[in-house]
Design a protein around this motif. Sequence first.
Motif, short mmCIF file in Angstrom:
data_model
loop_
_atom_site.label_atom_id
_atom_site.label_comp_id
_atom_site.label_asym_id
_atom_site.label_seq_id
_atom_site.Cartn_x
_atom_site.Cartn_y
_atom_site.Cartn_z
N THR A 1 37.22 45.67 49.77
CA THR A 1 36.82 45.53 48.38
C THR A 1 35.53 46.30 48.09
OG1 THR A 1 37.81 43.32 48.31
CG2 THR A 1 36.27 43.89 46.54
N ASN A 2 34.54 46.15 48.97
CA ASN A 2 33.27 46.84 48.77
C ASN A 2 33.40 48.35 48.92
OD1 ASN A 2 31.09 44.76 48.27
ND2 ASN A 2 32.01 43.89 50.10
N ASN B 1 34.93 49.85 45.88
CA ASN B 1 33.92 49.94 44.83
C ASN B 1 32.99 51.14 45.03
OD1 ASN B 1 34.91 47.66 43.58
ND2 ASN B 1 33.40 46.27 44.46
N HIS C 1 41.86 42.39 41.38
CA HIS C 1 40.60 41.68 41.24
C HIS C 1 40.79 40.25 41.75
CE1 HIS C 1 38.66 44.77 38.68
NE2 HIS C 1 39.87 44.96 38.22
N LEU D 1 32.01 39.70 47.48
CA LEU D 1 30.97 40.68 47.21
C LEU D 1 29.60 40.13 47.61
CD1 LEU D 1 32.26 41.75 43.67
CD2 LEU D 1 32.69 42.89 45.86
#
Length: 337
Positions: A23-24, A27, A252, A282
């Motif tokens: 996820t990070n 991003n 998400h 996060l």
Amino acid sequence: MSNAFTDLLAEKGTLLADGATGTNLFNMGLMSGDAPELWNTDEPAKITKLYRFAVDSGSDLFLTNSFGANAARLKLHDAQNRVHELSRVSAELAREVADTAERKVIVAGSVGPTGEIMEPVGTLSHSLAVEMFHETADGLKAGGADIGWLETISAPEEYRAAAEGFQLAGLPWCGTMSFDTAGRTMMGLTSEGMVDLVHGLDNMPLAYGANCGTGASDLLRTVLGFAAKNGTLPIISKGNAGIPKYVEGHIHYDGTPELMARYAVMARNAGASIIGGCCGTLPEHLVAMREALDSTEKGPAPTLEQIREEIGDFSSESDGTDGQGPTRAPRRGRRRG
């Protein structure tokens, strides 16, 4: 056996692990289908930034960017000959971050599944699987990882092969499985079955538990299943930040920092002593989890109804230990932070 991980756990009682890797990195610009492990050499500053996210958010340990660093997975990117290198570099970058932190932080070398199905159902032999895990573990050890960290495993056979691979590399390890099919792993193992599995290994992990899966509620129920067996090893809980939603072409996760803070406290109450997040988690989630663990005393184990009320519904009625097949849970209202 004393090492950095067991010493810190003995000192603190509860350790906060890290959050999501994928996820990070998405991003930061990682594209779907790309191999995150190639960023260890192509984008080392971004991998260092990923590691610092965890340390700056209060994590006591963080995982290296080496989840898919095995020959089977890297072959998809024509990088099967770079397993040892990419594993080693992932740990070297992590070692630098940990060694410059203002407190003791553990580097855990992430090792994911091979992506292949083992014999007799599939074609991957035990000996080849051991060789693959050994290669990754040896690279992580060479790079300075304190421990190996097996995660998201579904098959008992693969867990056993990994244990042998870590033993050959001389790297102490922890290992989690993913319980995502009505309380079972994809290959049918229950929480009770995993406790029996890890305690029967010649090379037992330093700690065991669950990661990823379907949601934090389900994972907490699995942790309760581990604790009910009264095993001798510490328990790991690394749940997703809520439930994934597909929004405007992207995935998400709907878990807020407040929800993950409640999850962290419940995980400790349920019996886990190493607590972190998986997909969708996060830095802001980790900060809330750190604060909750530091400001809240350990309480009694939560009931299933308390988990449902505080965290959300279970994805199935059964946790897999009652012998029932997969069934979906009836829909109920959710209360989220």
